[in-house]
Write an enzyme that holds these catalytic residues in place. Structure first.
Site, mmCIF file in Angstrom:
data_model
loop_
_atom_site.group_PDB
_atom_site.id
_atom_site.type_symbol
_atom_site.label_atom_id
_atom_site.label_comp_id
_atom_site.label_asym_id
_atom_site.label_seq_id
_atom_site.Cartn_x
_atom_site.Cartn_y
_atom_site.Cartn_z
ATOM 1 N N GLU A 154 0.852 -1.194 0.000
ATOM 2 C CA GLU A 154 0.000 0.000 0.000
ATOM 3 C C GLU A 154 0.889 1.245 0.000
ATOM 4 O OE1 GLU A 154 -3.343 0.498 -0.324
ATOM 5 O OE2 GLU A 154 -2.508 2.512 -0.465
ATOM 6 N N LEU A 253 10.301 17.719 -1.912
ATOM 7 C CA LEU A 253 11.464 18.604 -1.794
ATOM 8 C C LEU A 253 11.153 19.735 -0.817
ATOM 9 C CD1 LEU A 253 12.764 18.857 -5.490
ATOM 10 C CD2 LEU A 253 13.745 17.556 -3.587
ATOM 11 N N GLY A 256 12.377 20.767 6.170
ATOM 12 C CA GLY A 256 11.631 20.945 7.419
ATOM 13 C C GLY A 256 12.400 20.446 8.606
ATOM 14 N N CYS A 263 5.978 5.240 9.113
ATOM 15 C CA CYS A 263 6.550 4.446 8.021
ATOM 16 C C CYS A 263 7.969 4.793 7.600
ATOM 17 C CB CYS A 263 5.602 4.502 6.837
ATOM 18 S SG CYS A 263 4.072 3.636 7.272
ATOM 19 N N LYS A 266 10.723 3.763 10.130
ATOM 20 C CA LYS A 266 10.844 2.315 10.336
ATOM 21 C C LYS A 266 11.218 1.593 9.041
ATOM 22 C CE LYS A 266 6.156 0.392 9.795
ATOM 23 N NZ LYS A 266 6.265 -0.310 8.511
HETATM 24 P P1 NAD Z 1 -2.155 0.560 12.681
HETATM 25 O O1 NAD Z 1 -1.349 0.340 13.900
HETATM 26 O O2 NAD Z 1 -2.892 1.849 12.520
HETATM 27 O O3 NAD Z 1 -3.226 -0.623 12.527
HETATM 28 C C1 NAD Z 1 -2.932 -1.965 12.693
HETATM 29 C C2 NAD Z 1 -4.153 -2.653 13.260
HETATM 30 O O4 NAD Z 1 -3.943 -4.061 13.223
HETATM 31 C C3 NAD Z 1 -4.427 -2.296 14.729
HETATM 32 O O5 NAD Z 1 -5.758 -1.874 14.880
HETATM 33 C C4 NAD Z 1 -4.155 -3.604 15.482
HETATM 34 O O6 NAD Z 1 -4.967 -3.781 16.629
HETATM 35 C C5 NAD Z 1 -4.494 -4.622 14.412
HETATM 36 N N1 NAD Z 1 -3.918 -5.951 14.641
HETATM 37 C C6 NAD Z 1 -2.701 -6.275 15.147
HETATM 38 N N2 NAD Z 1 -2.559 -7.613 15.181
HETATM 39 C C7 NAD Z 1 -3.701 -8.141 14.682
HETATM 40 C C8 NAD Z 1 -4.153 -9.463 14.453
HETATM 41 N N3 NAD Z 1 -3.388 -10.520 14.741
HETATM 42 N N4 NAD Z 1 -5.394 -9.642 13.940
HETATM 43 C C9 NAD Z 1 -6.189 -8.577 13.652
HETATM 44 N N5 NAD Z 1 -5.809 -7.302 13.845
HETATM 45 C C10 NAD Z 1 -4.576 -7.086 14.345
HETATM 46 O O7 NAD Z 1 -1.167 0.342 11.443
HETATM 47 P P2 NAD Z 1 -1.257 1.036 10.001
HETATM 48 O O8 NAD Z 1 -0.705 2.404 10.057
HETATM 49 O O9 NAD Z 1 -2.603 0.815 9.438
HETATM 50 O O10 NAD Z 1 -0.190 0.153 9.200
HETATM 51 C C11 NAD Z 1 -0.465 -1.192 8.868
HETATM 52 C C12 NAD Z 1 0.609 -1.664 7.911
HETATM 53 O O11 NAD Z 1 0.522 -0.938 6.684
HETATM 54 C C13 NAD Z 1 2.039 -1.484 8.395
HETATM 55 O O12 NAD Z 1 2.821 -2.554 7.927
HETATM 56 C C14 NAD Z 1 2.483 -0.195 7.719
HETATM 57 O O13 NAD Z 1 3.875 -0.143 7.524
HETATM 58 C C15 NAD Z 1 1.775 -0.294 6.387
HETATM 59 N N6 NAD Z 1 1.452 0.998 5.770
HETATM 60 C C16 NAD Z 1 1.007 2.017 6.535
HETATM 61 C C17 NAD Z 1 0.663 3.228 5.923
HETATM 62 C C18 NAD Z 1 0.207 4.422 6.739
HETATM 63 O O14 NAD Z 1 0.211 5.523 6.203
HETATM 64 N N7 NAD Z 1 -0.169 4.269 7.991
HETATM 65 C C19 NAD Z 1 0.758 3.370 4.535
HETATM 66 C C20 NAD Z 1 1.198 2.270 3.787
HETATM 67 C C21 NAD Z 1 1.543 1.083 4.419
HETATM 68 C C1 UGA Z 2 4.518 7.808 3.500
HETATM 69 C C2 UGA Z 2 4.544 7.678 1.965
HETATM 70 O O1 UGA Z 2 4.407 8.974 1.381
HETATM 71 C C3 UGA Z 2 3.414 6.781 1.475
HETATM 72 O O2 UGA Z 2 3.516 6.606 0.064
HETATM 73 C C4 UGA Z 2 3.554 5.431 2.168
HETATM 74 O O3 UGA Z 2 2.482 4.583 1.806
HETATM 75 C C5 UGA Z 2 3.545 5.617 3.665
HETATM 76 O O4 UGA Z 2 4.612 6.515 4.055
HETATM 77 C C6 UGA Z 2 3.760 4.323 4.370
HETATM 78 O O5 UGA Z 2 4.426 3.440 3.862
HETATM 79 O O6 UGA Z 2 3.217 4.224 5.456
HETATM 80 P P1 UGA Z 2 3.091 9.197 5.262
HETATM 81 O O7 UGA Z 2 4.102 8.706 6.237
HETATM 82 O O8 UGA Z 2 1.652 9.075 5.593
HETATM 83 O O9 UGA Z 2 3.294 8.429 3.849
HETATM 84 O O10 UGA Z 2 3.340 10.728 5.006
HETATM 85 P P2 UGA Z 2 4.235 11.615 4.006
HETATM 86 O O11 UGA Z 2 3.365 12.650 3.434
HETATM 87 O O12 UGA Z 2 5.009 10.797 3.071
HETATM 88 O O13 UGA Z 2 5.220 12.310 5.030
HETATM 89 C C7 UGA Z 2 6.166 11.576 5.780
HETATM 90 C C8 UGA Z 2 7.060 12.516 6.554
HETATM 91 O O14 UGA Z 2 7.914 13.230 5.650
HETATM 92 C C9 UGA Z 2 6.299 13.583 7.339
HETATM 93 O O15 UGA Z 2 6.926 13.785 8.581
HETATM 94 C C10 UGA Z 2 6.409 14.823 6.464
HETATM 95 O O16 UGA Z 2 6.322 16.007 7.203
HETATM 96 C C11 UGA Z 2 7.792 14.628 5.880
HETATM 97 N N1 UGA Z 2 7.980 15.321 4.583
HETATM 98 C C12 UGA Z 2 7.278 14.940 3.490
HETATM 99 C C13 UGA Z 2 8.925 16.333 4.491
HETATM 100 O O17 UGA Z 2 9.593 16.684 5.491
HETATM 101 N N2 UGA Z 2 9.116 16.938 3.276
HETATM 102 C C14 UGA Z 2 8.429 16.580 2.170
HETATM 103 O O18 UGA Z 2 8.679 17.182 1.088
HETATM 104 C C15 UGA Z 2 7.487 15.567 2.282
#
Ligand code: NAD
Ligand code: UGA
Length: 452
Positions: A154, A253, A256, A263, A266
């Site tokens: 995602e 670009l 900040g 994400c 990590k």
């Molecule tokens: P989150 O912590 O918001 O949500 C995870 C959910 O999974 C929690 O509600 C938790 O209780 C639940 N969970 C944990 N173990 C479980 C289980 N065994 N069965 C059912 N539910 C369970 O996490 P998130 O931000 O949604 O991220 C999820 C994944 O997607 C991560 O790997 C993250 O790196 C990836 N990701 C996150 C984003 C983002 O912007 N947050 C974007 C792209 C990818």
């Molecule tokens: C980021 C990626 O943009 C998503 O494509 C990806 O799915 C996601 O991580 C993920 O794997 O979870 P997100 O963390 O929600 O999304 O937010 P961003 O808008 O990417 O910003 C990340 C961090 O970078 C923030 O702290 C933001 O302030 C900083 N940033 C972003 C900058 O300092 N400068 C920029 O030009 C852009």
């Protein structure tokens, strides 16, 4: 956003967090019947009562609009009984070593019972390259050959997650079996986007490569900004001029206070560890991480330039979430900054329009939480813009200036127009934009006014 269309496939979603709820809401909006489960009873209880446990613009109304096609449960078995395609959206946080913690993913895989029915497990969580292979082996070892496995990373951003899901730049599908990949691709049939069909390992690597590259762009522009400060150039114009080159592009670009969030920190670390564990030292990522850590701390130097020692100084931190339009505090730069300011002896008062509750448990007792900008800046020796919330754009007003003990703004996001801020009587520091020697005089003049 479009209303429901689609072919009404039953779709399971495991994990009701940012990614899971967006996935559930969007697939329901595309016309699929979605069953979403989570292990957190409070989360499921809230969702059953119509409350959404995350702050993400538009999700609440999309879930509400598609209520008839959505159900929530604590039981993975319910999901598997009703859906053949199941998306795994659980969290994969960092371990102490920086590797990805796959315990939640493992728990889901371990929870798949010995059913004879065919399912496809679709990994949306970000997992290290090789995870698909390991899961495949484990399923096979347990006699679960009928469970297919697809990697469908995602790419959504928090704060604009719905638009990112519905109008993505690409959809990546890595599968062991072509038919499983096709079943997943069919779910997205109504979304117009290039679809990359590939093997599982490459799909997993596309996700890490993308996040690491975006993080590298940010650290790069932050270093350019830091050099701009030394040589008197303006990083805003520099980034614009660079970004017009199609090979560079204008996005990510913005200099900040360092990247944060659940994400980038990590995933960059996990890719570095993954490379290291495989025998390759990913040097560039080591620098990206180090630059990011230093960037969070530069604000302290800018405060000291104007205030001297920060001991006993009252510093207002405006914005706590890792970026605007989210309440997510994971790896927010505000956490490091608050801790640095406290260890310099400053009194820290903080305000965020939506993240205050989540911040309470993270920032610790030493940080006072304010209910408004004005409350935060009252009596403050400096206001630091940490998160680029829209409401801070109007910070440089007479009311704010009069409320502050010292009219100093340190803008960690280059949100304000330097000329306007200075014209309103503030000393103003930002990132990578020319300093104004007259700022010192502005503070001195203000102090003289206060005394007379
Ligand atoms: P989150 O912590 O918001 O949500 C995870 C959910 O999974 C929690 O509600 C938790 O209780 C639940 N969970 C944990 N173990 C479980 C289980 N065994 N069965 C059912 N539910 C369970 O996490 P998130 O931000 O949604 O991220 C999820 C994944 O997607 C991560 O790997 C993250 O790196 C990836 N990701 C996150 C984003 C983002 O912007 N947050 C974007 C792209 C990818
Ligand atoms: C980021 C990626 O943009 C998503 O494509 C990806 O799915 C996601 O991580 C993920 O794997 O979870 P997100 O963390 O929600 O999304 O937010 P961003 O808008 O990417 O910003 C990340 C961090 O970078 C923030 O702290 C933001 O302030 C900083 N940033 C972003 C900058 O300092 N400068 C920029 O030009 C852009």
């Amino acid at each position: 956003m479009s209303a429901a269309r689609g072919n009404g496939t039953a779709v399971g979603v495991v994990g009701a967090g940012y990614v899971g709820l967006v996935t559930a809401a969007c697939f329901a909006d595309l016309g699929h019947d979605v069953v979403c489960c989570d292990v957190n009873p409070e989360r499921i209880e809230a969702l059953l009562a119509g409350r959404v446990p995350i702050y993400e613009p538009g999700v609440e109304s999309l879930l509400e609009r598609n209520r008839a096609r959505l159900s929530f449960t604590l039981e993975l078995a319910d999901v598997l009984r009703r859906c053949r395609i199941v998306f795994v959206c659980v969290d994969t946080p960092p371990t102490a070593s920086g590797d990805a913690d796959l315990s939640r993913v493992d728990a889901v895989v371990a929870g798949i019972p010995q059913t004879g029915t065919r399912h496809v497990l679709v990994m949306k969580s970000t997992v290290p390259v090789g995870t698909g292979d390991k899961v495949r082996l484990e399923l096979t070892a347990r006699g679960l050959d009928q469970i297919g496995y697809v990697s469908n990373p995602e790419f959504l951003r928090e704060g604009r997650a719905l638009a990112d899901f519905m109008e993505p730049d690409r959809i990546v599908i890595g599968a062991f079996e072509g038919a499983d990949g096709q079943a997943v691709a069919d779910l997205y049939a109504d979304i117009e986007a290039p679809v990359i069909r590939t093997d599982v390992a490459s799909a997993e690597m596309i996700k890490y490569g993308s996040n690491a590259f975006l993080a590298t762009k940010i650290s790069f522009i932050n270093e350019i900004a830091n050099v701009c400060e030394e040589v008197g150039a303006d990083v805003g114009v520099v980034a614009q001029g660079m970004g017009l080159d199609e090979r560079i592009g204008p996005h990510f670009l913005r200099p900040g206070i360092g990247f944060g969030g659940s994400c980038f920190p990590k995933d960059v670390n996990a890719l570095k560890q993954l490379a290291g564990n495989s025998g390759y030292h990913f040097q560039l990522l080591t620098a990206v991480i180090e630059v990011n850590e230093l960037q969070k701390r530069r604000v302290v130097g800018k405060l000291e330039k104007h205030l001297g020692s920060l001991r006993g100084r009252r510093i207002a931190m405006l914005g706590l979430a890792f970026k605007a339009n989210t309440d997510d505090m994971r790896e927010a730069s505000s956490i490091v900054l608050a801790s640095r300011l406290r260890s310099e002896g400053a009194d820290v008062v903080a305000y965020d329009p939506v993240a205050t509750e989540k911040a309470r448990g993270v920032l610790g007792d030493g940080v006072e939480l304010a209910g408004s900008v004005l409350e935060a800046v009252t009596g403050a020796d400096a206001a630091v813009i940490v998160t680029e919330w829209g409401e801070f754009r109007h910070l440089a007003t007479r009311v704010v200036k009069e409320a502050m003990a010292t009219p100093l703004i340190v803008d960690g996001r280059n949100l304000l127009d330097p000329r306007q801020a200075r014209a309103a009587g503030f000393a103003y520091e930002s990132v990578g934009r020319p300093a104004d020697p007259a700022d010192m005089l502005r503070i001195a003049a203000d102090r003289a006014d206060a005394v007379s």
